[in-house]
Design a protein around this motif. Structure first.
Motif, PDB file in Angstrom:
ATOM      1  N   PRO A 167       9.310  81.806  86.803  1.00 27.86           N
ATOM      2  CA  PRO A 167      10.232  80.889  86.114  1.00 27.86           C
ATOM      3  C   PRO A 167      10.974  81.678  84.761  1.00 27.86           C
ATOM      4  CG  PRO A 167       7.882  80.865  85.407  1.00 27.86           C
ATOM      5  CD  PRO A 167       7.796  81.442  86.611  1.00 27.86           C
ATOM      6  N   SER A 168      12.196  81.435  84.898  1.00 24.04           N
ATOM      7  CA  SER A 168      13.229  81.861  83.994  1.00 24.04           C
ATOM      8  C   SER A 168      14.252  80.891  83.480  1.00 24.04           C
ATOM      9  CB  SER A 168      13.498  83.204  84.314  1.00 24.04           C
ATOM     10  OG  SER A 168      14.503  83.652  83.315  1.00 24.04           O
ATOM     11  N   LYS A 169      14.492  80.495  82.461  1.00 21.34           N
ATOM     12  CA  LYS A 169      15.473  79.751  82.013  1.00 21.34           C
ATOM     13  C   LYS A 169      16.834  80.344  82.469  1.00 21.34           C
ATOM     14  CE  LYS A 169      13.189  76.272  78.939  1.00 21.34           C
ATOM     15  NZ  LYS A 169      13.507  75.553  77.890  1.00 21.34           N
ATOM     16  N   TRP A 208      12.279  86.915  80.785  1.00 24.11           N
ATOM     17  CA  TRP A 208      11.063  85.922  81.409  1.00 24.11           C
ATOM     18  C   TRP A 208      10.273  85.464  80.164  1.00 24.11           C
ATOM     19  CZ3 TRP A 208      11.968  90.258  84.296  1.00 24.11           C
ATOM     20  CH2 TRP A 208      12.348  89.972  85.715  1.00 24.11           C
ATOM     21  N   ARG A 260       8.799  83.381  77.120  1.00 20.17           N
ATOM     22  CA  ARG A 260       8.673  82.064  76.982  1.00 20.17           C
ATOM     23  C   ARG A 260       8.579  81.544  75.435  1.00 20.17           C
ATOM     24  NH1 ARG A 260       8.077  79.638  81.851  1.00 20.17           N
ATOM     25  NH2 ARG A 260       6.497  78.492  81.264  1.00 20.17           N
ATOM     26  N   GLU A 300      14.859  75.678  84.098  1.00 24.53           N
ATOM     27  CA  GLU A 300      14.111  76.553  84.638  1.00 24.53           C
ATOM     28  C   GLU A 300      14.039  76.985  86.104  1.00 24.53           C
ATOM     29  OE1 GLU A 300       9.253  76.309  84.473  1.00 24.53           O
ATOM     30  OE2 GLU A 300      10.082  77.169  82.777  1.00 24.53           O
TER      31      GLU A 300
END
Length: 296
Positions: free
Chosen positions: A218-220, A292, A294, A211
């Motif tokens: 937040p973005s993996k 983005w 989740r 992340e």
């Protein structure tokens, strides 16, 4: 398996979709290049984009990443983003008409170009960090025009009938290309270890990634480009084919090399550089991706 058998083995839905694409592309190729590229852009912006739900996805992503944009600018981008995608696909299928234009203009520029030239002279491996921005293949064509073959890792499309012409079209622009999978990855690593140049994408959500931040959210993010650069002492830098205002030509911007440190720091630097580029050319990044999303 023969080509006919491969086509017959594809699901009916895939064959219908592939046939529709070939018909549209066949009609587009009747047009001269200068009209073909904008025509495909218009088709994606006004027909395919709405049908595929792209406008809704673009609006949702912009609401997260750029809530400051006006309603009129959001409406513009819901059409401009698919337009760029359509132009890019038409360019891939234009073969030498596309690559010859790139080779004639030699559009490579940017602060990282001297480092690329030094790597070419030294035979040093290079990791080219690329995103779904502008036209990725403009970069590959520009590098091969300089005599610098660049390899690429790709994931075959789910539509097998479409792969039969899409992958050869990409190979015609530059080789080598390595399919995802054990054999492809092994060949890719041998190529890199031997001093090859490899383009790797990093701008899509990766469920197994780390992340990091992109547009403050937040973005993996995949760490592989930085990890490979460290493992093989490869130069790593961002590069992008930036479409110019005429809609047909490009400036291939070679960014500053990313200093070797740790994978997280290096990939965050690439995310930051991409954000800078996207903010300057909002319509050229593929805002359709679920960057983005989740899980859990």
């Amino acid at each position: 398996m023969s080509e006919t058998e491969t086509q017959d083995a594809a699901p009916l839905r895939d064959r219908i979709a592939n046939g529709a694409f070939l018909a549209i592309m066949g009609l587009a190729r009747i047009l001269p290049y200068e009209r073909r590229i904008p025509a495909m852009g218009w088709f994606f912006a006004h027909v395919l984009g709405p049908l595929a739900g792209w406008r809704r996805r673009i609006r949702a992503n912009l609401a997260m990443a750029r809530p400051d944009l006006s309603a009129s600018e959001v409406r513009r981008l819901t059409r401009a983003v698919p337009d760029n995608a359509g132009r890019s696909l038409a360019e891939i299928y234009s073969g030498t008409e596309f690559t010859d234009r790139i080779h004639r203009t030699d559009p490579l520029t940017g602060p990282g170009l001297p480092a690329l030239e030094q790597a070419a002279q030294a035979g040093r491996p290079v990791i080219l960090a690329v995103a779904h921005f502008g036209n990725y293949d403009a970069m590959r064509a520009a590098l091969t025009g300089r005599g610098w073959p660049v390899g690429a890792l790709y994931r075959p499309m789910n539509n097998e009938a479409f792969n039969r012409h899409y992958i050869p079209a990409m190979r015609a622009i530059a080789e080598p290309m390595f399919p995802r999978g054990r054999a492809g990855l092994a060949a890719m690593l041998r190529f890199l270890k031997g001093g090859g140049w490899l383009s790797l994408g990093f701008d899509q959500f990766d469920g197994h990634g780390t992340e990091l931040r992109f547009f403050g959210l937040p973005s993996k993010t995949v760490l592989t480009p930085a990890e490979l650069a460290l493992r093989y002492d490869a130069l790593i830098l961002p590069i992008a084919g930036v479409r110019q205002p005429d809609g047909l030509s490009f400036r291939v911007e070679v960014g500053e090399p990313v200093p070797h440190s740790d994978p997280i720091t290096m990939m965050q630097a690439l995310n930051d550089d991409l954000e800078r580029l996207v903010r300057a050319h909002m319509e050229q990044w593929f805002w359709v991706h679920r960057r983005w999303k989740r899980r859990g």
